[in-house]
Design a protein around this motif. Structure first.
Motif, PDB file in Angstrom:
ATOM      1  N   ASP A   1      -6.178 -15.510  -1.181  1.00 24.50           N
ATOM      2  CA  ASP A   1      -7.344 -15.187  -0.366  1.00 24.50           C
ATOM      3  C   ASP A   1      -8.419 -14.628  -1.281  1.00 24.50           C
ATOM      4  N   MET A  28      -8.725 -19.654   2.634  1.00 23.55           N
ATOM      5  CA  MET A  28      -7.675 -19.538   1.634  1.00 23.55           C
ATOM      6  C   MET A  28      -7.865 -20.648   0.601  1.00 23.55           C
ATOM      7  N   ILE A  81      -4.512 -13.920 -12.435  1.00 22.77           N
ATOM      8  CA  ILE A  81      -5.013 -12.949 -11.467  1.00 22.77           C
ATOM      9  C   ILE A  81      -6.499 -13.200 -11.266  1.00 22.77           C
ATOM     10  N   VAL A 127     -11.884 -10.160  -7.712  1.00 20.84           N
ATOM     11  CA  VAL A 127     -12.964 -10.577  -6.830  1.00 20.84           C
ATOM     12  C   VAL A 127     -13.880  -9.383  -6.545  1.00 20.84           C
ATOM     13  N   LEU A 182      -2.445 -13.776  -7.743  1.00 17.88           N
ATOM     14  CA  LEU A 182      -2.907 -12.615  -7.003  1.00 17.88           C
ATOM     15  C   LEU A 182      -4.429 -12.484  -7.007  1.00 17.88           C
ATOM     16  N   VAL A 234      -7.307  -9.634  -6.424  1.00 16.73           N
ATOM     17  CA  VAL A 234      -7.519  -8.196  -6.322  1.00 16.73           C
ATOM     18  C   VAL A 234      -9.003  -7.952  -6.058  1.00 16.73           C
ATOM     19  N   PHE A 235      -9.309  -7.210  -5.010  1.00 18.67           N
ATOM     20  CA  PHE A 235     -10.698  -6.924  -4.690  1.00 18.67           C
ATOM     21  C   PHE A 235     -11.140  -5.623  -5.333  1.00 18.67           C
ATOM     22  N   PHE A 274      -1.888  -0.450 -13.657  1.00 19.45           N
ATOM     23  CA  PHE A 274      -2.559  -1.750 -13.560  1.00 19.45           C
ATOM     24  C   PHE A 274      -4.060  -1.563 -13.331  1.00 19.45           C
ATOM     25  N   LEU A 279      -7.182  -2.724 -15.818  1.00 16.05           N
ATOM     26  CA  LEU A 279      -8.299  -3.564 -15.383  1.00 16.05           C
ATOM     27  C   LEU A 279      -9.631  -2.907 -15.722  1.00 16.05           C
ATOM     28  N   PHE A 306     -13.536  -3.520 -14.471  1.00 20.64           N
ATOM     29  CA  PHE A 306     -13.415  -3.833 -13.047  1.00 20.64           C
ATOM     30  C   PHE A 306     -12.714  -2.687 -12.317  1.00 20.64           C
ATOM     31  N   SER A 307     -13.386  -2.142 -11.278  1.00 21.23           N
ATOM     32  CA  SER A 307     -12.787  -1.058 -10.497  1.00 21.23           C
ATOM     33  C   SER A 307     -12.081  -1.629  -9.285  1.00 21.23           C
ATOM     34  N   ALA A 308     -10.790  -1.793  -9.388  1.00 22.17           N
ATOM     35  CA  ALA A 308     -10.021  -2.452  -8.329  1.00 22.17           C
ATOM     36  C   ALA A 308      -9.762  -1.515  -7.156  1.00 22.17           C
ATOM     37  N   ASP A 309      -9.828  -2.078  -5.939  1.00 22.18           N
ATOM     38  CA  ASP A 309      -9.486  -1.323  -4.726  1.00 22.18           C
ATOM     39  C   ASP A 309      -7.982  -1.401  -4.528  1.00 22.18           C
ATOM     40  N   LEU A 310      -7.258  -0.447  -5.053  1.00 23.49           N
ATOM     41  CA  LEU A 310      -5.797  -0.530  -4.980  1.00 23.49           C
ATOM     42  C   LEU A 310      -5.197   0.526  -4.061  1.00 23.49           C
ATOM     43  N   LEU A 330      -3.241  -1.343  -0.982  1.00 24.32           N
ATOM     44  CA  LEU A 330      -2.947  -2.725  -1.349  1.00 24.32           C
ATOM     45  C   LEU A 330      -1.759  -3.291  -0.571  1.00 24.32           C
TER      46      LEU A 330
END
Lengths: 145, 145
Positions: free
Chosen positions: A75, A81, A92, A95, A130, A132-133, B113, B117, B123-127, B130
């Motif tokens: 996604d 999708m 990976i 996004v 995967l 990752v946002f 992880f 990143l 990149f600041s991932a929204d984890l 998750l």
DNA sequence: TCGCTTATTGCGAGTAATTGCAAATACAAG
DNA sequence: CTTGTATTTGCAATTACTCGCAATAAGCGA
């Protein structure tokens, strides 16, 4: 009995029936030039050649291919999708939720996380495709200005 | 002008207009007993008290709250997004794609992880909320039998 | 080759979520 | 308090996807 495509052979071995629809969908998903395809794109590509295909069949066939590990789904946040054949190798997608840019990141970064989940919870995570946002460097700089 | 809720105050400071709808939605999402709520649940809860609310407004308000970092959203795969207030603390959901069981996992597992990143891609991932799909230990054992 | 059984397809309805647009309204300024 | 205007809402249409069910057809054995 020459089947032209290894995916077809795999499905036959796993006792799925080989229909013209499934052959056309597999043909479309594997010969696509771009790395990712949507169900809608596959439907249009096949529908141009033969009108004997319903969009629900596309979704159902892609679902089978994902379950059988032949393709992977992600996604990417665009409301659809996207699917990719597994031979592209694990990767990976980062996004950005502001500019929707997609950065491809090294799979090795997430591998230790997968190992930890397996060790600690016995959970086999699907991490090979995967998404990752988050916020990319450019947008982060713009926000902090 | 006493606003009762810090989220309202935050939105006002960020120049959003405070409407009765937004107040009711914030009230509902923050007083919910369960850890996760769906947009539909919030809509029903508010609609019981006041009929002046549309489901589209619920989605748009939740979207704002996510963007402003006041709540987080996760796709647990059941066809509906779930929302959680950020004060529940960061956590990971392991979602089994066979039995749809959800296992809560320790956030510390994913933290390295996120650091990688940021270091490697900026990149600041929204984890912090998750959802990771995969196969749980029970289903894996059943598959391998 | 011809049936038989059962998986698969097409169709139509249904669901969660999003969007365009006109009407309503929050809030600042007078 | 009233007015102006930009934001927000409600509504209806749309999108991406799923599901139930009857019709079709794949693949097996005779």
């Amino acid at each position: 009995m020459h089947d032209h495509h290894p995916f077809i052979e795999t499905l036959r071995q796993r006792e799925y029936r080989i229909t013209p629809q499934r052959e056309m969908i597999i043909e479309a998903v594997t010969t696509s030039g771009s790395e990712h395809v949507t169900a809608e794109e596959i439907f249009e590509q096949v529908h141009d050649k033969s009108s004997a295909l319903n969009i629900a069949t596309v979704y159902r066939t892609l679902e089978i291919l994902v379950e059988e590990g032949l393709i992977s789904r992600a996604d990417l946040g665009g409301g659809q999708m996207v699917y990719a054949t597994s031979h592209h190798g694990p990767h990976i997608h980062l996004v950005c939720r502001y500019c929707w840019q997609v950065i491809d990141a090294d799979y090795d970064l997430i591998a230790p996380f997968g190992d930890a989940l397996r060790a600690q919870y016995g959970f086999s995570a699907d991490l090979q495709h995967l998404a990752v946002f988050g916020v990319c460097a450019t947008c982060m700089a713009a926000l902090e200005e």
